[in-house]
Design a protein around this motif. Structure first.
Motif, PDB file in Angstrom:
ATOM      1  N   PHE A  98       0.819  -1.209   0.000  1.00  0.00           N
ATOM      2  CA  PHE A  98       0.000   0.000   0.000  1.00  0.00           C
ATOM      3  C   PHE A  98       0.856   1.264   0.000  1.00  0.00           C
ATOM      4  O   PHE A  98       0.394   2.331  -0.438  1.00  0.00           O
ATOM      5  CB  PHE A  98      -0.940   0.007   1.205  1.00  0.00           C
ATOM      6  N   ALA A  99       2.081   1.167   0.495  1.00  0.00           N
ATOM      7  CA  ALA A  99       2.989   2.318   0.434  1.00  0.00           C
ATOM      8  C   ALA A  99       3.307   2.676  -1.015  1.00  0.00           C
ATOM      9  O   ALA A  99       3.384   3.858  -1.378  1.00  0.00           O
ATOM     10  CB  ALA A  99       4.272   2.021   1.207  1.00  0.00           C
ATOM     11  N   THR A 100       3.485   1.666  -1.862  1.00  0.00           N
ATOM     12  CA  THR A 100       3.705   1.949  -3.282  1.00  0.00           C
ATOM     13  C   THR A 100       2.452   2.549  -3.909  1.00  0.00           C
ATOM     14  O   THR A 100       2.537   3.370  -4.822  1.00  0.00           O
ATOM     15  CB  THR A 100       4.092   0.671  -4.033  1.00  0.00           C
ATOM     16  N   PHE A 101       1.279   2.139  -3.437  1.00  0.00           N
ATOM     17  CA  PHE A 101       0.026   2.719  -3.930  1.00  0.00           C
ATOM     18  C   PHE A 101      -0.031   4.212  -3.619  1.00  0.00           C
ATOM     19  O   PHE A 101      -0.500   5.021  -4.425  1.00  0.00           O
ATOM     20  CB  PHE A 101      -1.149   1.984  -3.287  1.00  0.00           C
ATOM     21  N   ALA A 102       0.459   4.599  -2.446  1.00  0.00           N
ATOM     22  CA  ALA A 102       0.427   6.007  -2.040  1.00  0.00           C
ATOM     23  C   ALA A 102       1.375   6.871  -2.865  1.00  0.00           C
ATOM     24  O   ALA A 102       1.134   8.080  -3.024  1.00  0.00           O
ATOM     25  CB  ALA A 102       0.772   6.131  -0.559  1.00  0.00           C
ATOM     26  N   THR A 103       2.445   6.289  -3.381  1.00  0.00           N
ATOM     27  CA  THR A 103       3.388   7.093  -4.156  1.00  0.00           C
ATOM     28  C   THR A 103       2.741   7.683  -5.402  1.00  0.00           C
ATOM     29  O   THR A 103       3.136   8.756  -5.861  1.00  0.00           O
ATOM     30  CB  THR A 103       4.609   6.253  -4.571  1.00  0.00           C
ATOM     31  N   GLY A 104       1.748   6.999  -5.953  1.00  0.00           N
ATOM     32  CA  GLY A 104       1.053   7.536  -7.119  1.00  0.00           C
ATOM     33  C   GLY A 104       0.311   8.824  -6.800  1.00  0.00           C
ATOM     34  O   GLY A 104       0.308   9.778  -7.591  1.00  0.00           O
ATOM     35  N   GLY A 111       2.824  15.928 -11.526  1.00  0.00           N
ATOM     36  CA  GLY A 111       2.339  15.752 -12.889  1.00  0.00           C
ATOM     37  C   GLY A 111       1.497  16.919 -13.357  1.00  0.00           C
ATOM     38  O   GLY A 111       1.569  17.331 -14.524  1.00  0.00           O
ATOM     39  N   GLY A 112       0.682  17.474 -12.446  1.00  0.00           N
ATOM     40  CA  GLY A 112      -0.117  18.637 -12.808  1.00  0.00           C
ATOM     41  C   GLY A 112       0.737  19.837 -13.152  1.00  0.00           C
ATOM     42  O   GLY A 112       0.492  20.531 -14.149  1.00  0.00           O
ATOM     43  N   PHE A 113       1.768  20.106 -12.340  1.00  0.00           N
ATOM     44  CA  PHE A 113       2.665  21.218 -12.626  1.00  0.00           C
ATOM     45  C   PHE A 113       3.417  21.003 -13.935  1.00  0.00           C
ATOM     46  O   PHE A 113       3.516  21.910 -14.777  1.00  0.00           O
ATOM     47  CB  PHE A 113       3.666  21.391 -11.481  1.00  0.00           C
ATOM     48  N   ARG A 163       4.797   3.151 -10.620  1.00  0.00           N
ATOM     49  CA  ARG A 163       3.678   3.780  -9.931  1.00  0.00           C
ATOM     50  C   ARG A 163       3.814   5.299  -9.932  1.00  0.00           C
ATOM     51  O   ARG A 163       2.819   6.021 -10.080  1.00  0.00           O
ATOM     52  CB  ARG A 163       3.597   3.256  -8.497  1.00  0.00           C
ATOM     53  N   VAL A 164       5.018   5.803  -9.776  1.00  0.00           N
ATOM     54  CA  VAL A 164       5.248   7.242  -9.849  1.00  0.00           C
ATOM     55  C   VAL A 164       4.910   7.765 -11.243  1.00  0.00           C
ATOM     56  O   VAL A 164       4.304   8.840 -11.397  1.00  0.00           O
ATOM     57  CB  VAL A 164       6.700   7.578  -9.474  1.00  0.00           C
ATOM     58  N   VAL A 165       5.260   7.008 -12.263  1.00  0.00           N
ATOM     59  CA  VAL A 165       4.929   7.399 -13.629  1.00  0.00           C
ATOM     60  C   VAL A 165       3.415   7.450 -13.809  1.00  0.00           C
ATOM     61  O   VAL A 165       2.874   8.362 -14.458  1.00  0.00           O
ATOM     62  CB  VAL A 165       5.576   6.423 -14.635  1.00  0.00           C
ATOM     63  N   GLN A 166       2.706   6.486 -13.228  1.00  0.00           N
ATOM     64  CA  GLN A 166       1.243   6.524 -13.280  1.00  0.00           C
ATOM     65  C   GLN A 166       0.703   7.781 -12.613  1.00  0.00           C
ATOM     66  O   GLN A 166      -0.230   8.414 -13.119  1.00  0.00           O
ATOM     67  CB  GLN A 166       0.661   5.289 -12.597  1.00  0.00           C
ATOM     68  N   GLY A 167       1.265   8.138 -11.465  1.00  0.00           N
ATOM     69  CA  GLY A 167       0.816   9.341 -10.780  1.00  0.00           C
ATOM     70  C   GLY A 167       1.066  10.602 -11.583  1.00  0.00           C
ATOM     71  O   GLY A 167       0.219  11.497 -11.636  1.00  0.00           O
ATOM     72  N   LEU A 168       2.230  10.690 -12.224  1.00  0.00           N
ATOM     73  CA  LEU A 168       2.519  11.834 -13.071  1.00  0.00           C
ATOM     74  C   LEU A 168       1.526  11.934 -14.224  1.00  0.00           C
ATOM     75  O   LEU A 168       1.029  13.022 -14.550  1.00  0.00           O
ATOM     76  CB  LEU A 168       3.940  11.737 -13.615  1.00  0.00           C
ATOM     77  N   GLY A 169       1.233  10.794 -14.840  1.00  0.00           N
ATOM     78  CA  GLY A 169       0.288  10.796 -15.954  1.00  0.00           C
ATOM     79  C   GLY A 169      -1.108  11.186 -15.530  1.00  0.00           C
ATOM     80  O   GLY A 169      -1.799  11.945 -16.218  1.00  0.00           O
ATOM     81  N   THR A 170      -1.556  10.682 -14.379  1.00  0.00           N
ATOM     82  CA  THR A 170      -2.902  11.004 -13.906  1.00  0.00           C
ATOM     83  C   THR A 170      -3.019  12.473 -13.530  1.00  0.00           C
ATOM     84  O   THR A 170      -4.018  13.130 -13.851  1.00  0.00           O
ATOM     85  CB  THR A 170      -3.256  10.133 -12.693  1.00  0.00           C
TER      86      THR A 170
END
Length: 217
Positions: A98-104, A111-113, A163-170
């Motif tokens: 779940f810690a990896t889930f939070a990184t997103g 990603g927004g910036f 997962r970080v890449v997913q967060g940036l994309g989202t």
């Protein structure tokens, strides 16, 4: 949840990006006017076909984008603790997963910036398609990632990176989709922009129902 299902979810983002590029019909940055329309002009002009097409395109893209994002949460609860964090204590494995889930979620503001700046320079449509492709590549990568038993500690490290890449994309997709909807001269920008928020709910429900073993409240 099989690897094929996760890989298919990522490929669906590519299909959405292709459809968005064909159906949105949004002009590039050079074709846009820098003049700010008056309130009276916005009130007198009816919603254009372009506005409806853009709203439909970015809404479908948002559903698929968030489906991939939430799908990771289901896998983090049911699959990843055993595949990537084989600790002796099951609770420890679940917490690490779940810690990896939070990184997103932590990567979403970045990603927004980032993609907001790129959207100002290269156009919303181009950057929005790029975020969908980025999410697709990351999701397919998660589906094809070797497990801990195959490559050792490199497996969870690569999982965090994807997962970080997913967060940036989202983060980039959400902001870009909202701006793309509201910057098309509609006299009801709030109404058309509300479809993006409505798209998150079906994405979450679809991701949850993708795994029959997922506990339901």
């Amino acid at each position: 949840m099989s690897r094929n299902r996760r890989a298919t979810a990522g490929l669906s983002c590519v299909a959405a990006a292709t459809w968005l590029s064909v159906s949105s019909g949004v002009p590039g940055p050079k074709a846009r006017s820098t003049a700010i329309p008056r309130a009276s002009e916005l009130a007198s002009s009816p919603p254009t076909v372009t506005t409806r097409k853009v709203t439909a395109a970015v809404t479908v893209g948002t559903v698929i984008e968030w489906y991939d994002f939430f799908l990771y949460g289901t896998a983090a609860a049911l699959i990843f603790p055993k595949l990537f964090f084989p600790a002796g204590d099951p609770a420890t494995s679940a917490l690490l997963s779940f810690a990896t889930f939070a990184t997103g979620f932590a990567a979403r503001p970045l990603g927004g910036f980032l993609f907001g700046h790129l959207g100002d320079r290269f156009g919303r449509k181009t950057v929005l398609i790029a975020t969908l492709v980025l999410m697709a590549v990351a999701t397919v990568g998660v589906g094809l990632l070797p497990t801990y038993s195959q490559i050792g500690v490199a497996a969870p490290i690569l999982l965090v990176i994807l997962r970080v890449v997913q967060g940036l994309g989202t983060g980039g997709e959400w902001g870009g989709a909202a701006l793309m909807t509201k910057e098309n001269g509609s006299r009801r920008p709030g109404f058309f922009g509300s479809f993006l928020s409505s798209a998150v709910s079906p994405a979450s429900s679809s991701a949850r129902s993708s795994t029959p073993d997922c506990p339901r409240s």
